[in-house]
Each structure stands twice: as C-alpha cells, then as structure tokens.
Design a protein around this motif. Structure first.
Motif: not given
Length: 130
Positions: A27-55
């Motif tokens: 019913p609200d795809p833009a919100l949930w695509i954004t939420i999961y997209g951010i989680a995906a980006a953070l996961s991949i960035a964290a996996g490669f050490g490109k984001v710190n623990n504070t973020v």
C-alpha cells in the motif's frame, strides 16, 4: 580473501534488496523500498568497512523505534494472506505485524555489524599486543 564480514554484508544486502523488490505491490511502496534500500546499502557498506559504528548504531535505533511504532494493536501473525477471506478487506494487524518484523530484521542486521566490528577490532588489538 573473503571475510565473514564481507560475506555477511553481501548476503544481508541482497536479502534487503529482495525485500525492497517485493514491496512494489505494498500500500505504501516508496516508503518500504526506501527503508529496505537503506538497509541493503548499509549492509553492503558495512561488509566492506565503508561505514562506521556510529552510523550503524543510529540506523539500528531508528529501525528499533520503527518496530515499536509499527507494532500492531493486536498481533495476528504474518499469515498467508493480508486480506480477510470473507470481506476481502486488508487485515491491518497482519500488515503492521509484517512491517514491524521487517524493521526488526533491519535493526538486528545493523546490530550484527556493530558486534562483528567490535569483535574484529578487539582481535586485532589482542594480536598486536606485546
């Protein structure tokens, strides 16, 4: 060399991309695509050490607050259908239950990267001690 953290980042990142893809009929795809997209980006960035623990910690808390915010008034599970069989109406509690559990997975993923980073840093410190 492929490390556990990189593997975790790619696997969770791909899972969250998959979660984002199936939100097209929500019913609200833009919100949930954004939420999961951010989680995906953070996961991949964290996996490669490109984001710190504070973020990661901020994201973890935001996702955890989302779990509380979206938790349904009455948890009715995450059954096969989000529609009432007799009326065809959307079952709000099932939808909110699914959304809150998805946010819980995002929060747990961010916490997992924080813990992996802390374990990795403590083992590096132990290996360099005289």
């Amino acid at each position: 060399m492929i490390t556990f953290k990189r593997t975790l980042g790619v696997v969770l990142g791909l899972c969250f991309v998959g979660f984002a893809v199936v939100q097209y009929n929500d019913p609200d795809p833009a919100l949930w695509i954004t939420i999961y997209g951010i989680a995906a980006a953070l996961s991949i960035a964290a996996g490669f050490g490109k984001v710190n623990n504070t973020v990661l910690a901020v994201a973890c808390v935001i996702y955890a607050v989302g779990v509380i915010f979206w938790w349904p008034e009455q948890f009715e599970g995450v059954g096969d259908s989000m529609r009432d069989a007799s009326t065809g109406l959307l079952l709000k509690n099932v939808e909110e239950g699914r959304e809150s559990l998805g946010l819980a997975l995002c929060s747990i993923a961010m916490l997992s990267f924080i813990l992996v980073n802390k374990l990795s840093n403590s083992s590096k410190t132990a290996n360099t001690a005289p």
